[in-house]
Design a protein around this motif. Structure first.
Motif, PDB file in Angstrom:
ATOM      1  N   LEU A   1       0.831  -1.206   0.000  1.00 26.79           N
ATOM      2  CA  LEU A   1       0.000   0.000   0.000  1.00 26.79           C
ATOM      3  C   LEU A   1       0.866   1.257   0.000  1.00 26.79           C
ATOM      4  CD1 LEU A   1      -3.005   0.713   0.016  1.00 26.79           C
ATOM      5  CD2 LEU A   1      -2.883   0.888   2.496  1.00 26.79           C
TER       6      LEU A   1
ATOM      7  N   GLU B   1      -7.266  -9.080  -0.331  1.00 29.83           N
ATOM      8  CA  GLU B   1      -7.168  -8.158   0.806  1.00 29.83           C
ATOM      9  C   GLU B   1      -6.391  -6.901   0.417  1.00 29.83           C
ATOM     10  OE1 GLU B   1      -5.325 -10.536   3.764  1.00 29.83           O
ATOM     11  OE2 GLU B   1      -7.127 -11.690   4.222  1.00 29.83           O
ATOM     12  N   VAL B   2      -5.302  -7.094  -0.340  1.00 34.34           N
ATOM     13  CA  VAL B   2      -4.517  -5.941  -0.803  1.00 34.34           C
ATOM     14  C   VAL B   2      -5.378  -5.067  -1.703  1.00 34.34           C
ATOM     15  CG1 VAL B   2      -2.518  -5.211  -2.158  1.00 34.34           C
ATOM     16  CG2 VAL B   2      -2.314  -7.158  -0.612  1.00 34.34           C
ATOM     17  N   CYS B   3      -6.148  -5.698  -2.586  1.00 35.22           N
ATOM     18  CA  CYS B   3      -7.046  -4.965  -3.481  1.00 35.22           C
ATOM     19  C   CYS B   3      -8.017  -4.106  -2.686  1.00 35.22           C
ATOM     20  CB  CYS B   3      -7.809  -5.949  -4.371  1.00 35.22           C
ATOM     21  SG  CYS B   3      -9.113  -5.204  -5.379  1.00 35.22           S
ATOM     22  N   ARG B   4      -8.603  -4.687  -1.645  1.00 36.59           N
ATOM     23  CA  ARG B   4      -9.568  -3.953  -0.813  1.00 36.59           C
ATOM     24  C   ARG B   4      -8.913  -2.723  -0.189  1.00 36.59           C
ATOM     25  NH1 ARG B   4     -10.827  -7.964   2.109  1.00 36.59           N
ATOM     26  NH2 ARG B   4     -12.557  -8.693   0.843  1.00 36.59           N
ATOM     27  N   ASP B   5      -7.682  -2.897   0.297  1.00 33.19           N
ATOM     28  CA  ASP B   5      -6.959  -1.783   0.923  1.00 33.19           C
ATOM     29  C   ASP B   5      -6.600  -0.711  -0.106  1.00 33.19           C
ATOM     30  OD1 ASP B   5      -7.093  -3.079   3.347  1.00 33.19           O
ATOM     31  OD2 ASP B   5      -5.065  -3.905   3.231  1.00 33.19           O
ATOM     32  N   VAL B   6      -6.150  -1.160  -1.277  1.00 36.05           N
ATOM     33  CA  VAL B   6      -5.764  -0.214  -2.334  1.00 36.05           C
ATOM     34  C   VAL B   6      -6.974   0.584  -2.798  1.00 36.05           C
ATOM     35  CG1 VAL B   6      -4.946  -0.018  -4.725  1.00 36.05           C
ATOM     36  CG2 VAL B   6      -3.766  -1.541  -3.131  1.00 36.05           C
ATOM     37  N   ARG B   7      -8.083  -0.100  -3.029  1.00 34.54           N
ATOM     38  CA  ARG B   7      -9.269   0.582  -3.516  1.00 34.54           C
ATOM     39  C   ARG B   7      -9.826   1.561  -2.483  1.00 34.54           C
ATOM     40  NH1 ARG B   7     -10.572   1.569  -8.146  1.00 34.54           N
ATOM     41  NH2 ARG B   7     -12.783   1.351  -7.730  1.00 34.54           N
ATOM     42  N   SER B   8      -9.643   1.233  -1.211  1.00 32.21           N
ATOM     43  CA  SER B   8     -10.101   2.122  -0.149  1.00 32.21           C
ATOM     44  C   SER B   8      -9.240   3.377  -0.064  1.00 32.21           C
ATOM     45  CB  SER B   8     -10.085   1.377   1.185  1.00 32.21           C
ATOM     46  OG  SER B   8     -10.448   2.239   2.239  1.00 32.21           O
ATOM     47  N   ALA B   9      -7.915   3.185  -0.137  1.00 32.18           N
ATOM     48  CA  ALA B   9      -6.991   4.317   0.008  1.00 32.18           C
ATOM     49  C   ALA B   9      -6.774   5.067  -1.301  1.00 32.18           C
ATOM     50  CB  ALA B   9      -5.646   3.812   0.548  1.00 32.18           C
TER      51      ALA B   9
END
Length: 214
Positions: free
Chosen positions: A41, A65-73
């Motif tokens: 991230l 999980e990384v995708c979810r974090d990236v899309r959120s940030a």
């Protein structure tokens, strides 16, 4: 203008191969890579890519999980999930995490490059109808698996759905708490689930479907 691409894969050889494949294209440029979920991230924040290509299986986590974090940030970054296995669970999880696409590793290089260009242009490769069908298949297979539970496992499954803790279930059923934990381990395996919270949510959905909302 080049599309800026960030690659995440825990295999060094795969990362190098993907980098060479992408950088050989005039309109694509790899601006960063990562071999793990940790630090990805922050690296993406520094590189500001247009597209992040994420392997679904990482040594310290997974690409969803990384995708979810990236899309959120960084909602401006389109995420493309790479996986070796095609299954409904991965497709649904990728869609729920906000991925724009889901590509099998066995695709030809040209197909992967086309997918990168498409999601980089704002297109989605995850068709909503396909995702809904996958979700329905998962629910149907889960309901069939519930029918395979033993009487004790089914009662515990229902009590999990009612929100009872292991200790409360043990008291209700006059069992040792360790015995309840063993039953839960077995029923999770039969349902193809890894977490108690998944079983709780699934049990609650089944109960709502049986009795209707409210």
């Amino acid at each position: 203008m080049n599309l800026r691409v960030f690659l995440v894969d825990d295999h060094d050889v795969v990362r190098r191969g993907l980098t060479a494949l992408v950088d050989a294209e005039e309109d694509l440029k790899v601006v960063g890579t990562s071999g793990s979920a940790a630090g990805t991230l922050e690296a993406i924040a520094d590189c500001r890519p247009d597209v992040a290509v994420l392997d679904v299986r990482l040594g310290d986590g997974n690409g969803v999980e990384v995708c979810r974090d990236v899309r959120s940030a960084h909602p401006e970054v389109a995420c493309l999930i790479l996986t070796s296995f095609e299954d409904d669970q991965a497709l649904v999880e990728a869609s729920l995490a906000g991925a724009a696409g889901y590509v099998l590793k066995r695709v030809q290089g040209g197909e992967l490059l086309s997918a990168i260009r498409l999601v980089g242009a704002g297109r989605r490769l995850l068709d909503p109808g396909t995702t809904r069908l996958a979700l329905r298949r998962l629910r149907e297979s889960g309901e069939a698996a519930v029918g395979e539970l033993s009487g004790q496992e089914r009662r515990i499954f229902d009590l999990i759905g009612d929100g009872l803790s292991n200790r409360e279930i043990a008291a209700r059923m006059y069992l040792a708490e360790k015995t309840v934990k063993n039953y839960i381990t077995n029923l999770l395996r039969k349902l193809g689930m890894s977490r108690r919270t998944e079983a709780a949510a699934f049990a609650a959905r089944l109960d709502e479907r049986r009795n209707g909302p409210g």
